[in-house]
Design an enzyme around this catalytic site. Structure first.
Site, PDB file in Angstrom:
ATOM      1  CD  GLU A  40      -1.064   0.721   3.629  1.00 19.01           C
ATOM      2  OE1 GLU A  40      -1.399   1.708   4.048  1.00 19.01           O
ATOM      3  OE2 GLU A  40      -1.504  -0.254   4.443  1.00 19.01           O
ATOM      4  CB  THR A  69      -3.228   7.557   4.857  1.00 15.18           C
ATOM      5  OG1 THR A  69      -2.090   6.969   5.307  1.00 15.18           O
ATOM      6  CG2 THR A  69      -3.633   8.633   5.914  1.00 15.18           C
ATOM      7  CE  LYS A 128      -3.803   0.975   9.568  1.00 14.07           C
ATOM      8  NZ  LYS A 128      -3.652   2.117   8.658  1.00 14.07           N
TER       9      LYS A 128
END
Length: 210
Positions: A40, A69, A128
């Site tokens: 990512e 993010t 997460k």
């Protein structure tokens, strides 16, 4: 893509965030060359959308490439336009719904039981647990798996090799790793050192995978 299955298969997500876009692109490509299949690119890095676009062009259409993010719906839309095919969030924001509408599976950031319950209603691929180190590491993950035994957890935040090993042993589906894996490579640091770290983390994952 089936992000849950990919996490279960590869068990490692590399998090690339840097101040040098050229180095960040090279970091993504090097990680993939070393067998780190899930990467990512954090949108908080410099020119992150350009990094995603360039990495996608180099990798081709079939390799997984995520945007991290992702906070807002516009973040999700911009990441999708740049070529990301999955989204990672630090919390439960508007980016989740927008990403899912675009067909992007989501690894959604949570920390508390209340947030886990909320996230499970949102159709995300996995959760997460962030920031895991500050929350208690593998012991905290183990405690969460009591009431949520079948939830796909991916601990992130302060995951070095020892923490990765401990979290995988405690039942993590996968682990997300930033600076302990990437180091300064995305800021222009040494690629050979990045390759060595990638090999060590892949060995940790291989040890934990039957």
């Amino acid at each position: 893509m089936d992000l849950t299955a990919a996490l279960a298969t590869h068990r490692l997500v590399a998090i690339v965030r840097g101040d040098d876009p050229d180095a960040a692109v090279n970091t993504v490509l090097t990680l993939v060359e070393e067998g780190v299949e899930l990467v990512e690119v954090s949108l908080s890095g410099k020119d992150a959308l350009s990094v995603i676009e360039r990495a996608r062009h180099a990798l081709g259409p079939d390799r997984p490439l995520g945007a991290g993010t992702v906070l807002t719906a516009e973040d999700a839309r911009a990441a999708h336009r740049a070529g990301a095919d999955f989204a990672v969030t630090p919390g439960l924001g508007d980016g989740i719904g927008a990403a899912r509408e675009l067909g992007m599976p989501v690894l959604a950031g949570v920390l508390t039981p209340t947030e886990i319950i909320a996230a499970r209603t949102m159709g995300v691929a996995a959760l997460k647990i962030f920031p895991i180190a500050q929350a208690g590491g593998a012991a905290y993950l183990k405690a969460l798996r009591g009431p949520f035994p079948d939830t796909p957890f991916v601990p992130v935040g302060g995951i070095d090799e020892d923490a990765a090993r401990a979290c995988l042993a405690a039942g993590a589906l996968a682990v997300g790793v930033g600076s302990p894996l990437v180091g300064d490579a995305a800021d222009g640091g040494g690629i050979d050192a990045l390759r060595e770290r990638a090999r060590r983390f892949r060995a940790v994952v291989a040890e934990a995978t039957p």
